[in-house]
Design a protein around this motif. Structure first.
Motif, mmCIF file in Angstrom:
data_model
loop_
_atom_site.group_PDB
_atom_site.id
_atom_site.type_symbol
_atom_site.label_atom_id
_atom_site.label_comp_id
_atom_site.label_asym_id
_atom_site.label_seq_id
_atom_site.Cartn_x
_atom_site.Cartn_y
_atom_site.Cartn_z
ATOM 1 N N GLU A 211 -79.402 6.041 -94.073
ATOM 2 C CA GLU A 211 -78.213 6.133 -93.229
ATOM 3 C C GLU A 211 -78.420 7.006 -91.984
ATOM 4 N N ARG A 215 -78.319 5.631 -88.192
ATOM 5 C CA ARG A 215 -77.326 6.158 -87.270
ATOM 6 C C ARG A 215 -77.984 6.596 -85.960
ATOM 7 N N LEU A 343 -63.613 8.919 -83.066
ATOM 8 C CA LEU A 343 -64.016 7.568 -83.454
ATOM 9 C C LEU A 343 -63.339 6.499 -82.607
ATOM 10 N N LEU A 360 -69.034 3.367 -87.665
ATOM 11 C CA LEU A 360 -68.234 3.412 -88.888
ATOM 12 C C LEU A 360 -67.246 2.254 -88.959
ATOM 13 N N ARG B 578 -66.580 9.331 -99.509
ATOM 14 C CA ARG B 578 -66.771 9.839 -98.143
ATOM 15 C C ARG B 578 -65.776 9.165 -97.202
ATOM 16 N N HIS B 579 -65.337 9.904 -96.249
ATOM 17 C CA HIS B 579 -64.412 9.374 -95.255
ATOM 18 C C HIS B 579 -65.099 9.395 -93.892
ATOM 19 N N GLN B 580 -64.308 9.068 -92.863
ATOM 20 C CA GLN B 580 -64.855 9.088 -91.506
ATOM 21 C C GLN B 580 -64.986 10.514 -91.000
ATOM 22 N N PHE B 581 -64.304 11.416 -91.714
ATOM 23 C CA PHE B 581 -64.290 12.807 -91.271
ATOM 24 C C PHE B 581 -64.649 13.699 -92.446
ATOM 25 N N PRO B 601 -68.893 13.495 -94.134
ATOM 26 C CA PRO B 601 -68.387 12.194 -93.683
ATOM 27 C C PRO B 601 -69.476 11.120 -93.762
ATOM 28 N N PHE B 602 -69.038 9.884 -93.648
ATOM 29 C CA PHE B 602 -69.961 8.762 -93.516
ATOM 30 C C PHE B 602 -70.864 9.008 -92.332
ATOM 31 N N ARG B 603 -72.084 8.598 -92.416
ATOM 32 C CA ARG B 603 -72.942 8.680 -91.249
ATOM 33 C C ARG B 603 -73.000 7.313 -90.569
ATOM 34 N N MET B 639 -58.041 9.801 -99.053
ATOM 35 C CA MET B 639 -57.789 8.971 -100.223
ATOM 36 C C MET B 639 -58.447 9.606 -101.434
#
Lengths: 370, 654
Positions: A211, A215, A343, A360, B578-581, B601-603, B639
């Motif tokens: 990942e 990225r 984002l 994302l 994992r979230h966006q943040f 967070p997600f990469r 969530m």
């Protein structure tokens, strides 16, 4: 822009590339039967779609077809389907098929856009990908196409190959920019189930990129091409200017109707989506017996259309209409959260993903689903 | 044969049923009426004869089987039932008295069951033996105690290889309190690991029972069963009591039937009752008209009357089980008993937890399910509750952690509910500055710390019986759980009984499981309430990105707060996707942060290609994820999956 698009799947390749999961076969003897069947399929949809303003010949390897076959194919299409005045007509081409003669033929047949599958300009990588061309051949193909007056040339590239060094990828990109193509597609390597690479991955013979590196590659690519004047208009697509974006592909992302002919091709019309059998034999047999070669179909519910609009929107620079998310619980706080995380940005009534947002994009729709 | 219903005298009937049924058939029986016909037809079929209240009490025995969990109680009951031919081989199945799926699956008895066994002894004398099966777990000890009140004797079952265990002792003491005849039975003598002599010694030395009196059996193999029956008949006294006295009947269980309403299980001590009588439940004073009485012969078998000494059921148009109370006394409205039978107490919940539907639209369905469930389980209490994180739900009270688990599983399986359960809590007491006293079982109602003058929590006395070699490990476990005032006794060589005063709160979450693990299954455990003790309590909150997840708040002893907070943060970190943040998870007491963890967070999360052929596949994947999300709860914009709430509950080593 809302006119329907026509896609024709040419399911033939000389050899199969180990990463590719598009449907194709290597038995070229099936070409005549496929063309016959295609002719029948065209008739089924003759009056269903109105006039197309794009045609996309994909595959497979469309340039594998000889001049007689290509000519017949175009006759079949143009005889029974109607096209607008100035359609975008694209063919996917392999560098090893490109000659002056072929290019001239394509011009004569009406193709005004070529999408060239270069993938890499590094010899080792081309061998690893089991491409049939060398870096030199690829560059020659670009030169031939440009010399024959094509301005709308798209170059397809792949990056994030197992073990790939950033410098090698940058070298390919830099070299491509020398030709200043109208369009560049940069696909991050995806190892799909059922492909030879997938088996190699499972056996530990190749390593996933991971990942963090994926990225980095993505950000680097986007930044570099945008610095060089390209618009990053979809996750994997860059255009020199607005008008050289792929008119055809954009239809997929906007729920514009499209008709897909040939095995495994997908079609969409008024909330109905259907897709053809993923088998040349099955496809031909069905049409021989006067049946539609459809494997399955679905009618999208309002909710499904909404979900698709959301995820397709977040993949493009167009973004998503703000109104689309207003019914979702906590949409306000979620929007604030992803804005402050950098984002997305707001532009009038649209939520536009940033470069960070693109990385994302797949996870954004779920934030707003209920 | 034409049958004319006609009343006969008791004496006539009694004489007739003593005679050979075939002989009877040869006579003109039409004169004796339908009731008589039923008697001997049943006798010919080998079914238990209708007693028609003719047997005197010397032919009744009321008994129960008591044992530590897994010592073979249900198997012995099965064998006794089979021996009497009450059920055909074809219809027989193991654990026949345990009718709930959950009971059969977990091999435990949750609800009491009763069965009347017809038995003829060696001399041909016939008896009605009422077996009152009892639940085997400490959570239900009050029900056990009521069942024992209905008996004159017990079979004390001991596993031939495991020997005496904590519950064996607890049960024995309870039987002694009720002054019951005790028949020690060593079961599982067929096991290779059986050590009958050692267990005999234990019974003689630890329980003080005469080893000559011990019966050996293997319920599994069916050996020694007749000896068990003979002992029941000869060593358990028949019931005392008089039919002429005012009615007193003890309720020891109640079940709900969809068509008949509540079915009360009771033991009649004095008097008689039958259809048409108006009965009164003495604790509540409510009166009902009896519709049917009868005995349990695996199925309900109606009878004319239940009389002193009998064990059976009463149906009286009672709407919910909550209208009856286990331990209450039934008497006749017209001729009430002067005093109720002793020992009645309300089953009080000791463990509390809130349940919230996974999808908030399911609140009404959950409410419905609870209402229906409650019909059959009077011990469960519940009231409305609400949480900022989880929405509308219910605060429930349980008899113990097993009871909680059972309710949870039955609601999920039998009532098809999906819900989140919060960390179980005990009931704490707070004395406020203004002198008010406050009982709090829900962290949401924890008072402002400034106004708290003193706080108390409930304590139990734990009694743990183990082989000596586990002493160190068990001591550590108990001390870690704030055990104090330890005492030891050595009931026999190599075995030790440890007693500890422990906070109930430390026992309700996985203490028993831990004990089982560290003693490799040899440890056994029982407990008694000893009252409230002063304690230094705090309220611990869990914050996710700064927002309090109220459903995860707990009231906890100050010294335990940090451990709990660290563990909860770790668990949540592993379970929150994992979230966006970045997500910060913190444990806090008041404004003070005592633990933290982060979900990075997600990469990268995007697929490269999305053209005509990819859209449907991609949407389906999203739809699947969306479904998963429906099962998540949203706090702020984070969530939290259901399993994160569950994970916080789990013990250290899982």
């Amino acid at each position: 822009m809302n006119r329907p698009g026509l896609y024709v799947h040419v399911p033939f390749c000389r050899t199969k590339c180990p990463y590719c999961d598009f449907y194709s076969v290597t038995s070229l003897s099936l070409v005549p039967a496929w063309l016959d069947a295609l002719q029948r399929e065209v008739l089924i949809y003759r009056d269903r779609f109105g006039s197309f303003d794009s045609l996309y010949l994909g595959g497979g390897t469309p340039t594998i077809l000889g001049s007689r076959e290509l000519t017949r194919l175009m006759e079949v299409l143009f005889q029974d389907l109607s096209f607008s005045r100035d359609p975008e007509i694209t063919i996917e081409a392999n560098p090893d098929d490109i000659t002056k003669e072929k290019t001239a033929l394509l011009r004569d047949l009406g193709f005004n856009r070529i999408s060239l599958g270069v993938q890499s300009l590094n010899e080792k990588e081309l061998q690893f990908l089991q491409r049939r061309h060398s870096a030199k051949q690829a560059e020659e193909a670009i030169e031939i196409i440009q010399a024959s007056g094509y301005t709308n040339l798209g170059i397809d590239l792949m990056y994030g190959l197992p073990g790939q060094d950033e410098s090698v990828w940058m070298a390919t990109l830099r070299r491509i920019l020398v030709y200043n193509p109208a369009h560049i597609s940069c696909y991050q390597m995806t190892i799909s189930k059922g492909t030879p690479f997938y088996r190699m991955l499972k056996q530990g013979r190749i390593q996933a990129t991971g990942e963090e590196r994926e990225r980095a590659f993505f950000l680097l690519t986007s930044a570099y091409l945008e610095e060089n004047g390209y618009v990053h208009y979809e996750i994997s697509n860059f255009a020199r200017e607005e008008k050289t974006m792929s008119r055809h592909n954009i239809k997929y992302w906007r729920h514009v109707p499209y008709l897909g002919l040939g095995p495994s091709a997908h079609s969409f019309l008024k909330g109905l989506r259907w897709w053809n059998l993923r088998s040349v034999d099955g496809y031909c047999q069905a049409l021989d017996c006067g049946r539609r070669p459809v494997e399955d179909r679905e009618r999208l519910t309002e909710e499904q259309v909404w979900l698709e609009s959301l995820f397709l929107g977040f993949r493009t620079r167009e973004g998503v209409k703000r109104k689309l998310i207003e019914g979702s619980p906590n949409s306000g706080s979620t929007l604030r959260e992803i804005r402050s995380a950098g984002l997305v940005t707001l532009h009038g009534d649209r939520i536009i993903p940033t470069r960070e947002g693109f990385i994302l994009a797949d996870s954004l729709p779920l934030l707003f689903s209920h | 044969m034409r049958v004319t219903p006609r009343l006969i005298t008791e004496k006539q009937c009694f004489q007739l049923i003593r005679r050979d049924p075939v002989d009877l058939l040869n006579q003109d029986t039409t004169n004796f009426g339908i009731l008589l016909t039923i008697c001997y037809v049943s006798k010919i079929k080998g079914i238990h004869r209708q007693r028609l209240n003719l047997t005197d009490m010397t032919q009744i025995r009321n008994f129960s089987i008591i044992a530590h969990i897994d010592h073979g109680k249900s198997t012995l009951a099965d064998r006794l039932i089979q021996y009497t031919g009450l059920v055909s081989e074809r219809d027989f199945r193991n654990q026949i008295l345990d009718t709930m799926d959950l009971e059969r699956e977990r091999g435990i008895t949750i609800k009491s069951q009763t069965v009347t066994l017809p038995y003829a002894d060696r001399s041909g004398q016939e008896y009605d033996l009422n077996l009152i099966d009892t639940p085997g777990h400490v959570d239900f000890s009050y029900e056990v105690s009521r069942s024992l009140s209905s008996c004159e004797g017990v079979l004390l079952l001991v596993d031939a290889s495991q020997g005496i265990q904590a519950q064996t002792l607890a049960n024995l003491y309870m039987a002694m309190e009720h002054d019951l005849a005790i028949i020690p039975v060593i079961n599982k003598i067929d096991l290779p690991s059986a050590d009958v002599d050692r267990v005999k010694d234990e019974i003689e030395n630890e329980l003080g029972l005469d080893s000559d009196q011990i019966i050996l059996c293997s319920a599994k193999e069916g050996t020694g069963i007749e000896a068990v029956f003979e002992a029941i008949v000869n060593r358990i006294p028949p019931p005392a009591g008089k039919e002429d006295n005012p009615l007193t009947a003890l309720i020891f269980d109640a079940a709900y039937d969809l068509f008949r309403g509540v079915i009360i299980s009771c033991r009649v001590f004095d008097g008689t009752l039958g259809p048409g009588d108006i009965i009164r439940l003495m604790s509540k004073g409510a009166a009902y008209r009896v519709e049917e009485v009868g005995c349990f012969c695996l199925n309900k078998e109606p009878r004319d009357r239940l009389s002193a000494g009998d064990v059976g059921y009463v149906i009286a148009g009672i709407k919910t089980v909550s209208d009856t109370r286990v331990g209450d006394t039934i008497t006749l409205d017209g001729r009430p008993a002067p005093t109720a039978l002793p020992g009645f107490q309300e089953a009080k919940p000791v463990v509390f937890s809130s349940i919230y539907p996974i999808a908030s639209d399911d609140y009404h369905s959950l409410a419905d399910a609870l209402e229906k469930y409650k019909l059959n389980d009077a011990a469960l209490t519940y009231e409305k509750d609400s949480s900022a994180a989880l929405g509308q739900g219910f605060r429930c009270g349980f008899l113990g952690l097993l009871h909680l688990e059972i309710v949870q599983q039955r609601l999920e399986r039998e009532y098809d509910q999906s819900f989140i359960m919060t960390v179980p809590s005990v009931q704490y007491r707070f004395t406020l500055e203004d002198g008010h006293c406050l009982s709090v079982d829900n962290p949401q109602y924890y008072p402002d710390p400034i106004v708290i003058r003193g706080s108390e929590e409930p304590f139990i006395q734990a009694s743990i019986l183990i082989p000596e070699r586990y002493m160190g490990a068990v001591m550590k476990l108990c001390l870690d759980r704030r055990g104090e005032n330890s005492r030891f006794t050595y009931p026999s060589t190599g075995r030790i009984e440890i007693r500890f005063d422990m906070p109930l709160a430390e026992v309700i979450v996985d203490f028993y499981d831990r004990l089982k693990t560290i003693t490799q299954g040899y440890g056994s455990f029982d407990y008694d309430f000893i009252g409230y003790r002063e304690s230094d309590l705090v309220k611990l909150d869990i914050l996710v990105n700064g927002e309090k997840v109220d459903a995860l708040s707990i009231i906890v002893h100050k010294d335990r707060a940090r451990d709990w907070a660290v563990r909860a943060c770790d668990r949540l970190k592993d379970e929150i996707p994992r979230h966006q943040f970045k997500i910060a998870i913190q444990g806090a007491i008041g404004g003070k942060i005592i633990s933290r963890s982060t979900v990075s967070p997600f990469r990268k999360d995007v697929t490269a290609k999305c053209y005509g052929g990819d859209i449907t596949r991609k949407r389906k994947l999203l739809e699947k994820q969306k479904k998963g999300k429906k099962r998540m709860k949203i706090v702020g914009s984070v969530m939290i999956p259901q399993k994160a709430f569950v994970a916080v509950l789990k013990s250290e080593d899982e």
